[in-house]
Design a protein around this motif. Sequence first.
Motif, PDB file in Angstrom:
ATOM      1  N   GLU A 162      -5.148   8.393  -5.555  1.00 21.53           N
ATOM      2  CA  GLU A 162      -4.687   7.004  -5.502  1.00 21.53           C
ATOM      3  C   GLU A 162      -5.806   6.064  -5.051  1.00 21.53           C
ATOM      4  O   GLU A 162      -5.938   4.950  -5.554  1.00 21.53           O
ATOM      5  CB  GLU A 162      -3.506   6.887  -4.534  1.00 21.53           C
ATOM      6  CG  GLU A 162      -2.211   7.454  -5.068  1.00 21.53           C
ATOM      7  CD  GLU A 162      -1.092   7.345  -4.063  1.00 21.53           C
ATOM      8  OE1 GLU A 162       0.075   7.287  -4.488  1.00 21.53           O
ATOM      9  OE2 GLU A 162      -1.369   7.320  -2.841  1.00 21.53           O
ATOM     10  N   ARG A 163      -6.585   6.527  -4.075  1.00 23.91           N
ATOM     11  CA  ARG A 163      -7.630   5.660  -3.519  1.00 23.91           C
ATOM     12  C   ARG A 163      -8.892   5.618  -4.389  1.00 23.91           C
ATOM     13  O   ARG A 163      -9.830   4.882  -4.073  1.00 23.91           O
ATOM     14  CB  ARG A 163      -7.991   6.125  -2.102  1.00 23.91           C
ATOM     15  CG  ARG A 163      -6.873   5.904  -1.090  1.00 23.91           C
ATOM     16  CD  ARG A 163      -7.349   6.128   0.321  1.00 23.91           C
ATOM     17  NE  ARG A 163      -7.654   7.505   0.609  1.00 23.91           N
ATOM     18  CZ  ARG A 163      -6.826   8.376   1.185  1.00 23.91           C
ATOM     19  NH1 ARG A 163      -5.594   7.987   1.516  1.00 23.91           N
ATOM     20  NH2 ARG A 163      -7.195   9.611   1.421  1.00 23.91           N
ATOM     21  N   ASN A 178     -15.571   4.190  -3.835  1.00 28.25           N
ATOM     22  CA  ASN A 178     -15.354   2.833  -3.345  1.00 28.25           C
ATOM     23  C   ASN A 178     -16.662   2.198  -2.869  1.00 28.25           C
ATOM     24  O   ASN A 178     -16.886   1.005  -3.064  1.00 28.25           O
ATOM     25  CB  ASN A 178     -14.304   2.843  -2.230  1.00 28.25           C
ATOM     26  CG  ASN A 178     -12.906   3.087  -2.769  1.00 28.25           C
ATOM     27  OD1 ASN A 178     -12.396   2.316  -3.563  1.00 28.25           O
ATOM     28  ND2 ASN A 178     -12.287   4.188  -2.374  1.00 28.25           N
ATOM     29  N   THR A 200      -0.426   5.067   0.281  1.00 30.39           N
ATOM     30  CA  THR A 200      -1.767   5.326  -0.242  1.00 30.39           C
ATOM     31  C   THR A 200      -2.815   5.444   0.860  1.00 30.39           C
ATOM     32  O   THR A 200      -3.892   5.997   0.629  1.00 30.39           O
ATOM     33  CB  THR A 200      -2.223   4.211  -1.207  1.00 30.39           C
ATOM     34  OG1 THR A 200      -2.260   2.965  -0.502  1.00 30.39           O
ATOM     35  CG2 THR A 200      -1.285   4.099  -2.384  1.00 30.39           C
ATOM     36  N   LEU A 201      -2.533   4.927   2.043  1.00 30.61           N
ATOM     37  CA  LEU A 201      -3.501   4.978   3.132  1.00 30.61           C
ATOM     38  C   LEU A 201      -3.289   6.168   4.049  1.00 30.61           C
ATOM     39  O   LEU A 201      -4.039   6.363   5.003  1.00 30.61           O
ATOM     40  CB  LEU A 201      -3.433   3.678   3.949  1.00 30.61           C
ATOM     41  CG  LEU A 201      -3.529   2.383   3.136  1.00 30.61           C
ATOM     42  CD1 LEU A 201      -3.453   1.174   4.052  1.00 30.61           C
ATOM     43  CD2 LEU A 201      -4.811   2.341   2.308  1.00 30.61           C
ATOM     44  N   ARG A 253     -10.516  -1.261   2.212  1.00 30.06           N
ATOM     45  CA  ARG A 253      -9.437  -0.576   2.933  1.00 30.06           C
ATOM     46  C   ARG A 253      -9.342   0.875   2.493  1.00 30.06           C
ATOM     47  O   ARG A 253      -9.139   1.768   3.333  1.00 30.06           O
ATOM     48  CB  ARG A 253      -8.109  -1.306   2.709  1.00 30.06           C
ATOM     49  CG  ARG A 253      -6.962  -0.718   3.494  1.00 30.06           C
ATOM     50  CD  ARG A 253      -5.748  -1.623   3.496  1.00 30.06           C
ATOM     51  NE  ARG A 253      -5.145  -1.753   2.171  1.00 30.06           N
ATOM     52  CZ  ARG A 253      -4.063  -2.490   1.930  1.00 30.06           C
ATOM     53  NH1 ARG A 253      -3.482  -3.183   2.914  1.00 30.06           N
ATOM     54  NH2 ARG A 253      -3.566  -2.561   0.715  1.00 30.06           N
ATOM     55  N   TYR A 254      -9.496   1.125   1.212  1.00 29.72           N
ATOM     56  CA  TYR A 254      -9.486   2.513   0.736  1.00 29.72           C
ATOM     57  C   TYR A 254     -10.638   3.304   1.333  1.00 29.72           C
ATOM     58  O   TYR A 254     -10.482   4.471   1.716  1.00 29.72           O
ATOM     59  CB  TYR A 254      -9.589   2.542  -0.796  1.00 29.72           C
ATOM     60  CG  TYR A 254      -8.292   2.259  -1.520  1.00 29.72           C
ATOM     61  CD1 TYR A 254      -7.063   2.305  -0.867  1.00 29.72           C
ATOM     62  CD2 TYR A 254      -8.295   1.972  -2.879  1.00 29.72           C
ATOM     63  CE1 TYR A 254      -5.888   2.057  -1.543  1.00 29.72           C
ATOM     64  CE2 TYR A 254      -7.117   1.724  -3.575  1.00 29.72           C
ATOM     65  CZ  TYR A 254      -5.914   1.756  -2.896  1.00 29.72           C
ATOM     66  OH  TYR A 254      -4.736   1.523  -3.570  1.00 29.72           O
ATOM     67  N   ARG A 282      -3.145  11.404  -2.259  1.00 32.06           N
ATOM     68  CA  ARG A 282      -3.688  10.192  -1.662  1.00 32.06           C
ATOM     69  C   ARG A 282      -5.120   9.911  -2.101  1.00 32.06           C
ATOM     70  O   ARG A 282      -5.495   8.763  -2.326  1.00 32.06           O
ATOM     71  CB  ARG A 282      -3.623  10.279  -0.132  1.00 32.06           C
ATOM     72  CG  ARG A 282      -2.232  10.551   0.430  1.00 32.06           C
ATOM     73  CD  ARG A 282      -1.319   9.324   0.363  1.00 32.06           C
ATOM     74  NE  ARG A 282      -0.585   9.160  -0.862  1.00 32.06           N
ATOM     75  CZ  ARG A 282       0.689   9.500  -1.041  1.00 32.06           C
ATOM     76  NH1 ARG A 282       1.360  10.107  -0.080  1.00 32.06           N
ATOM     77  NH2 ARG A 282       1.277   9.259  -2.190  1.00 32.06           N
ATOM     78  N   ASP A 321     -13.061   9.553  -2.608  1.00 26.97           N
ATOM     79  CA  ASP A 321     -12.587   8.215  -2.268  1.00 26.97           C
ATOM     80  C   ASP A 321     -13.574   7.464  -1.386  1.00 26.97           C
ATOM     81  O   ASP A 321     -13.581   6.236  -1.358  1.00 26.97           O
ATOM     82  CB  ASP A 321     -11.180   8.235  -1.649  1.00 26.97           C
ATOM     83  CG  ASP A 321     -11.015   9.237  -0.528  1.00 26.97           C
ATOM     84  OD1 ASP A 321     -11.871  10.109  -0.383  1.00 26.97           O
ATOM     85  OD2 ASP A 321     -10.014   9.145   0.212  1.00 26.97           O
ATOM     86  N   HIS A 326      -9.909   4.408   4.847  1.00 24.28           N
ATOM     87  CA  HIS A 326      -8.920   5.479   4.962  1.00 24.28           C
ATOM     88  C   HIS A 326      -9.287   6.709   4.141  1.00 24.28           C
ATOM     89  O   HIS A 326      -8.477   7.629   4.001  1.00 24.28           O
ATOM     90  CB  HIS A 326      -7.537   4.965   4.550  1.00 24.28           C
ATOM     91  CG  HIS A 326      -6.953   3.985   5.516  1.00 24.28           C
ATOM     92  ND1 HIS A 326      -7.252   2.640   5.482  1.00 24.28           N
ATOM     93  CD2 HIS A 326      -6.120   4.158   6.571  1.00 24.28           C
ATOM     94  CE1 HIS A 326      -6.612   2.026   6.455  1.00 24.28           C
ATOM     95  NE2 HIS A 326      -5.921   2.912   7.127  1.00 24.28           N
ATOM     96  N   SER A 327     -10.482   6.743   3.605  1.00 22.84           N
ATOM     97  CA  SER A 327     -10.877   7.871   2.757  1.00 22.84           C
ATOM     98  C   SER A 327     -10.959   9.154   3.572  1.00 22.84           C
ATOM     99  O   SER A 327     -11.303   9.141   4.756  1.00 22.84           O
ATOM    100  CB  SER A 327     -12.217   7.594   2.074  1.00 22.84           C
ATOM    101  OG  SER A 327     -13.252   7.431   3.029  1.00 22.84           O
ATOM    102  N   PRO A 368       0.804  -1.226   0.000  1.00 19.44           N
ATOM    103  CA  PRO A 368       0.000   0.000   0.000  1.00 19.44           C
ATOM    104  C   PRO A 368       0.832   1.268   0.000  1.00 19.44           C
ATOM    105  O   PRO A 368       0.351   2.337  -0.391  1.00 19.44           O
ATOM    106  CB  PRO A 368      -0.827  -0.119   1.283  1.00 19.44           C
ATOM    107  CG  PRO A 368      -0.010  -1.022   2.173  1.00 19.44           C
ATOM    108  CD  PRO A 368       0.635  -1.995   1.237  1.00 19.44           C
TER     109      PRO A 368
END
Length: 591
Positions: A182-183, A231, A170-171, A217-218, A179, A227, A221-222, A167
Amino acid sequence: MSLPYSVQAPSDFVDRHPERIDQWKNLVRTDPRRAVRVLTLSGVNSETIDGDTPVDTQYVIAQLRIVSKEAKGDHWKALVNAGVIGALCKCALNFQAAVMLREDTGVPRAEVENVAKQMFASYFHPLEIICNAVVSGSLPPTATEKKTVEEMKKYWSSIMQRVWSEPGYTLEPTPREVRVIERVVIAQNLVRLSLFDPSFYEIILKPSDLTLAVLFRYWMHSTAVADSRLNLMVLLPLLEPPYPQHLKEYFEQHPPPDMHALLPRILLGASKTAGSEKKKRTPGQAADAILSATASHLEKLGLEDVTYEYNFFHALLNHSEKENRAFVRAAFKSSSLWAANAQVMRRSAAAKSQLGDGVYMGALMTYSTVIHVVEQDGKEFIDALVSSWMSTGLFDAVEDTVDVLMKAPRGPMLLTSIIAALDRWIPQLSAKTRRLMRSQLPRPRLIKSLLAPGFIRGEEDRERLDNDYADLVARGMGSSPQNSMWTQGAWQMLEQVSSKVEEPGDCARRGCEKKVDAEGRPEQACHMCKITKYCSIGCLEKDMAEHGHICGWVHFLEDIRKQNATKEESAPASEGEVSRQLGGLTLSDLD
């Protein structure tokens, strides 16, 4: 100066090589196979048959980012025919990011690390180029889009394996503009690729594929609308149909796995911590992390996106009843979740809009939804849930937003169910939680707001109340949400809960833990009703603004308390009794 190898080049580096920019601007458009050959290079010292080296990768990538935004054009079609999609996929699998420094610069490690954090993940730009192309591609798909899909199918799961295992940054929350993009890129690719060909879901629904874990996971962490929503656009329909139309038709012929198989693959996204250590979480720790993310999103996102968050949370909770009890139990104890939920109630009520009203009901339903669920787990978790509700201000939030609640089609009904549950649970609460509930009661202002709609102003009101009472007796919980008896029930149950958590001699002011006769202090009673008692003149004076809401009704409420104590098992009858006792009273009686 620093630059990442084979991923991106700072503008000052590119600007000092204008001849190479011009060269590749032309070659990418006129000799696509040569550009593709550059992308297939591996190793610092490798070279194509044309004499191009890995240094040229930067210029090819930069031009592909431009050309891919016009995927309907001839240049991109030629690149796809030359194999650019497969080459980009291999880049996503093999590119490595590096910070390269001049010799003997003596740059501190912390500074190098900071530069690395500003860079995109090594696999981002190849995925970004593909994303540009599928977003700007043709619908219905042409041969170019179809070829793109077929190439992506070959490499997708391998790329997801790398994204999951590496990762990088990216998180992280910063830099936000890097970031967030990326997500977003994987979900955006997936949405468009499945529009071209819904059978792409064959890939992501294979047991070995990690796409759903990556997207979950994205989401956790959005930090922005993009993001979070993109997702969820993939995840939510899988948990809670309806599917988008193109997927609906596909899933009718190719049903997705059942939730027993699917949910663990989604929740895998919460199984590890972020960062270089990536420690494995226990099921309980994973559940706490998911709930923390939910709370953060409820607090920070706009009301429209909060709706998506509630839909997703309720879907997770619903499926977790059977498949992931650790998540359900963690929800009962999550102070962060319930604090955020109370905040949403206030925020949505303040919006004074149709959207706000809908979000408000989502927050209220979040309380009522867990009632039957927690009762399956028993005393320990009931106590934890009530403690969470009281410590995060459930009654405060309801009182502050009661005007919106009263106008909502199901508002009084849901409130009655929530307070009735609290009443039902009191015998199972610990002494500590009972004291906490007592500190949140009584609620004179809320009682007044719930009493007011039941006042009879004439024969028409009396007839309406009689009809509502008859409907409630006949249909019970199946009665219409608009039935006025739900409001009657809400204030009755609230009074009943207050009386049950009180102890003899308690000071009447909410939050005071002293007794009216403690330490020989003289008993102080309201000079109007003569019933409401305080531990001191100070508490009496502080409470007058609150107590004044119902001072003229204290005798009536005392009678109701006594009735409830003797008729606790016949709630509908007592509600009918109350509605009739309100006959002839007017709003001025509360002044």
